[in-house]
Design a protein around this motif. Structure first.
Motif, PDB file in Angstrom:
ATOM      1  N   LEU A 138       2.239   1.828  -3.404  1.00  0.00           N
ATOM      2  CA  LEU A 138       1.163   2.248  -4.299  1.00  0.00           C
ATOM      3  C   LEU A 138       0.859   3.730  -4.133  1.00  0.00           C
ATOM      4  N   VAL A 139       0.672   4.152  -2.889  1.00  0.00           N
ATOM      5  CA  VAL A 139       0.315   5.555  -2.664  1.00  0.00           C
ATOM      6  C   VAL A 139       1.449   6.493  -3.072  1.00  0.00           C
TER       7      VAL A 139
ATOM      8  N   GLN B  57     -10.174   2.130  -3.263  1.00  0.00           N
ATOM      9  CA  GLN B  57      -9.151   1.871  -2.255  1.00  0.00           C
ATOM     10  C   GLN B  57      -7.932   2.751  -2.485  1.00  0.00           C
ATOM     11  N   ALA B  58      -7.523   2.884  -3.742  1.00  0.00           N
ATOM     12  CA  ALA B  58      -6.363   3.722  -4.067  1.00  0.00           C
ATOM     13  C   ALA B  58      -6.648   5.187  -3.729  1.00  0.00           C
TER      14      ALA B  58
ATOM     15  N   TYR C 278      -4.325  10.586  -9.439  1.00  0.00           N
ATOM     16  CA  TYR C 278      -5.359  10.644  -8.396  1.00  0.00           C
ATOM     17  C   TYR C 278      -6.645  11.237  -8.961  1.00  0.00           C
TER      18      TYR C 278
ATOM     19  N   LEU D  27      -8.336   8.644 -11.016  1.00  0.00           N
ATOM     20  CA  LEU D  27      -8.923   7.613 -10.158  1.00  0.00           C
ATOM     21  C   LEU D  27     -10.197   8.127  -9.491  1.00  0.00           C
TER      22      LEU D  27
ATOM     23  N   ALA E 117       0.819  -1.217   0.000  1.00  0.00           N
ATOM     24  CA  ALA E 117       0.000   0.000   0.000  1.00  0.00           C
ATOM     25  C   ALA E 117       0.850   1.263   0.000  1.00  0.00           C
TER      26      ALA E 117
ATOM     27  N   SER F 205     -11.175  -1.248  -6.556  1.00  0.00           N
ATOM     28  CA  SER F 205      -9.728  -1.049  -6.446  1.00  0.00           C
ATOM     29  C   SER F 205      -9.370   0.424  -6.547  1.00  0.00           C
ATOM     30  N   CYS F 206     -10.037   1.140  -7.455  1.00  0.00           N
ATOM     31  CA  CYS F 206      -9.803   2.580  -7.590  1.00  0.00           C
ATOM     32  C   CYS F 206     -10.195   3.303  -6.309  1.00  0.00           C
TER      33      CYS F 206
ATOM     34  N   ILE G 103       1.326   7.166  -6.921  1.00  0.00           N
ATOM     35  CA  ILE G 103       0.188   7.901  -7.489  1.00  0.00           C
ATOM     36  C   ILE G 103       0.529   9.390  -7.581  1.00  0.00           C
TER      37      ILE G 103
ATOM     38  N   TYR H 153      -4.591   7.431  -1.011  1.00  0.00           N
ATOM     39  CA  TYR H 153      -3.986   8.700  -1.414  1.00  0.00           C
ATOM     40  C   TYR H 153      -4.486   9.833  -0.516  1.00  0.00           C
TER      41      TYR H 153
END
Length: 95
Positions: free
Chosen positions: A6-7, A43-44, A15, A18, A3, A40-41, A10, A48
């Motif tokens: 991932l963040v 969660q991202a 962002y 997303l 995670a 999934s988007c 981005i 973020y």
């Protein structure tokens, strides 16, 4: 990829894409997301926001992962400030 990786990967532009996908269910180009892609988007987006959201809106994830709620009075005050930035044009005054 975990995670944190991932963040960190981005960008602000990614962002925004997303966020648009989560809000509308499709990418800005019009391609529709499946429910798993939308999940999934989302969660991202939440990851973020938890790291970068310094000015949380009503019911969003604020920086640090806390859920931020703003009262109606706080939102009205925020929008009144924004109103002063708007230039109003009367179409009847245009020559």
């Amino acid at each position: 990829m975990d995670a944190e990786q991932l963040v960190n990967a981005i960008t602000p532009e990614a962002y925004e894409r997303l966020l648009y996908a989560v809000e509308t269910g499709k990418w800005p180009e019009g391609t529709i997301l499946s429910q798993s892609q939308r999940d999934s988007c989302m969660q991202a987006v939440m990851l973020y926001q938890a790291k970068h959201n310094h000015d949380a809106q009503h019911m969003t994830v604020a920086q640090g992962g806390e859920i931020s709620f703003k009262s109606k009075a706080e939102l009205k005050k925020q929008f009144q400030k924004a109103q002063s930035d708007i230039v109003r044009v009367n179409p009847n005054d245009i020559d």
